[in-house]
Every structure is written in structure tokens, then in C-alpha cells.
Design a protein around this motif. Structure first.
Motif, mmCIF file in Angstrom:
data_model
loop_
_atom_site.group_PDB
_atom_site.id
_atom_site.type_symbol
_atom_site.label_atom_id
_atom_site.label_comp_id
_atom_site.label_asym_id
_atom_site.label_seq_id
_atom_site.Cartn_x
_atom_site.Cartn_y
_atom_site.Cartn_z
ATOM 1 N N UNK A 16 0.951 -1.323 0.106
ATOM 2 C CA UNK A 16 -0.059 -0.118 0.077
ATOM 3 C C UNK A 16 0.720 1.185 -0.054
ATOM 4 N N UNK A 17 1.998 1.066 0.853
ATOM 5 C CA UNK A 17 2.852 2.439 0.937
ATOM 6 C C UNK A 17 3.519 2.536 -0.397
ATOM 7 N N UNK A 18 3.866 1.570 -1.409
ATOM 8 C CA UNK A 18 4.299 1.927 -2.525
ATOM 9 C C UNK A 18 3.354 2.424 -3.488
ATOM 10 N N UNK A 19 2.181 1.823 -3.624
ATOM 11 C CA UNK A 19 1.325 2.340 -4.451
ATOM 12 C C UNK A 19 0.829 3.728 -3.923
ATOM 13 N N UNK A 20 0.987 4.319 -2.897
ATOM 14 C CA UNK A 20 0.609 5.583 -2.539
ATOM 15 C C UNK A 20 1.801 6.599 -3.043
ATOM 16 N N UNK A 34 -3.265 7.779 -10.538
ATOM 17 C CA UNK A 34 -3.162 8.315 -9.320
ATOM 18 C C UNK A 34 -4.706 7.436 -8.826
ATOM 19 N N UNK A 35 -5.791 7.898 -9.293
ATOM 20 C CA UNK A 35 -6.970 7.044 -8.502
ATOM 21 C C UNK A 35 -6.836 5.626 -8.543
ATOM 22 N N UNK A 36 -6.307 4.889 -9.233
ATOM 23 C CA UNK A 36 -6.268 3.486 -9.267
ATOM 24 C C UNK A 36 -5.368 3.004 -8.057
ATOM 25 N N UNK A 37 -4.275 3.736 -8.158
ATOM 26 C CA UNK A 37 -3.302 3.408 -7.137
ATOM 27 C C UNK A 37 -3.642 3.518 -5.898
ATOM 28 N N UNK A 38 -4.456 4.415 -5.531
ATOM 29 C CA UNK A 38 -5.079 4.867 -4.338
ATOM 30 C C UNK A 38 -5.960 3.816 -3.773
ATOM 31 N N UNK A 40 -6.097 0.806 -4.843
ATOM 32 C CA UNK A 40 -5.433 -0.352 -4.657
ATOM 33 C C UNK A 40 -4.766 -0.272 -3.349
ATOM 34 N N UNK A 41 -4.223 0.784 -3.047
ATOM 35 C CA UNK A 41 -3.628 1.081 -1.423
ATOM 36 C C UNK A 41 -4.665 0.822 -0.390
ATOM 37 N N UNK A 51 -6.812 2.227 10.189
ATOM 38 C CA UNK A 51 -7.408 0.983 10.500
ATOM 39 C C UNK A 51 -6.022 -0.003 10.338
ATOM 40 N N UNK A 52 -5.395 0.095 9.315
ATOM 41 C CA UNK A 52 -4.317 -1.089 9.245
ATOM 42 C C UNK A 52 -3.294 -0.948 10.514
ATOM 43 N N UNK A 53 -3.070 0.064 10.884
ATOM 44 C CA UNK A 53 -2.025 0.359 12.405
ATOM 45 C C UNK A 53 -2.833 -0.373 13.374
ATOM 46 N N UNK A 54 -3.985 -0.128 13.522
ATOM 47 C CA UNK A 54 -4.727 -0.767 14.670
ATOM 48 C C UNK A 54 -4.884 -2.101 14.655
ATOM 49 N N UNK A 55 -4.997 -2.664 13.428
ATOM 50 C CA UNK A 55 -5.021 -4.032 13.258
ATOM 51 C C UNK A 55 -3.717 -4.736 13.413
#
Length: 77
Positions: A16-20, A34-38, A40-41, A51-55
């Protein structure tokens, strides 16, 4: 060593970081990317970055709790 679920969680975050980063860096020359990459992230993060960090923190906490209970049960046996 990290459990498999924590490893996959971290790999999803890295993807996700790479896509962002790709969306931000390439948005000047190729604004259509940009829109498809975001999107995808967000799919990789399964929501927002928080949410990812809490998980991730929940998985680490569960792993720590499981390790502590395994150690306690070995002492009792």
C-alpha cells in the motif's frame, strides 16, 4: 520470528505504501494513474491507514498474549 499473519499484514502495508508513493510521484506526468493506485492502496490496507495500524497492533498484542499463555502453561505442566 513473526507469525505468518503478521508477516502478511506488514507485506500488505508495504504494498500500500508503494502504491501511495507511486500515486504521488507519478501524478504530475500521468494523472490517470493516481486514482487506481489510491484505490489499490485502500484495498490493501482494508480501509484507512489508521485501521491498518490498529489491526497490526491487535495482532502483535494477540501474539504477545498467546506467547505469555504458552509460557505459563509450560510452567504448570
Amino acid at each position: 520470528m513473526c507469525s505468518l499473519s503478521i508477516t502478511w499484514h506488514l507485506l500488505r502495508g508495504a504494498g500500500a505504501l508503494a502504491l501511495i508513493a507511486m500515486a504521488v510521484l507519478l501524478s504530475q506526468e500521468h494523472p490517470w494513474i493516481a486514482p487506481p493506485a489510491i484505490v489499490g492502496a485502500l484495498l490493501l490496507l482494508r480501509g484507512c491507514p489508521m485501521c491498518w495500524l490498529v489491526g497490526l497492533l491487535e495482532r502483535l498484542s494477540a501474539r504477545k498474549t498467546q506467547t505469555a499463555s504458552d509460557t505459563t502453561s509450560q510452567r504448570v505442566s
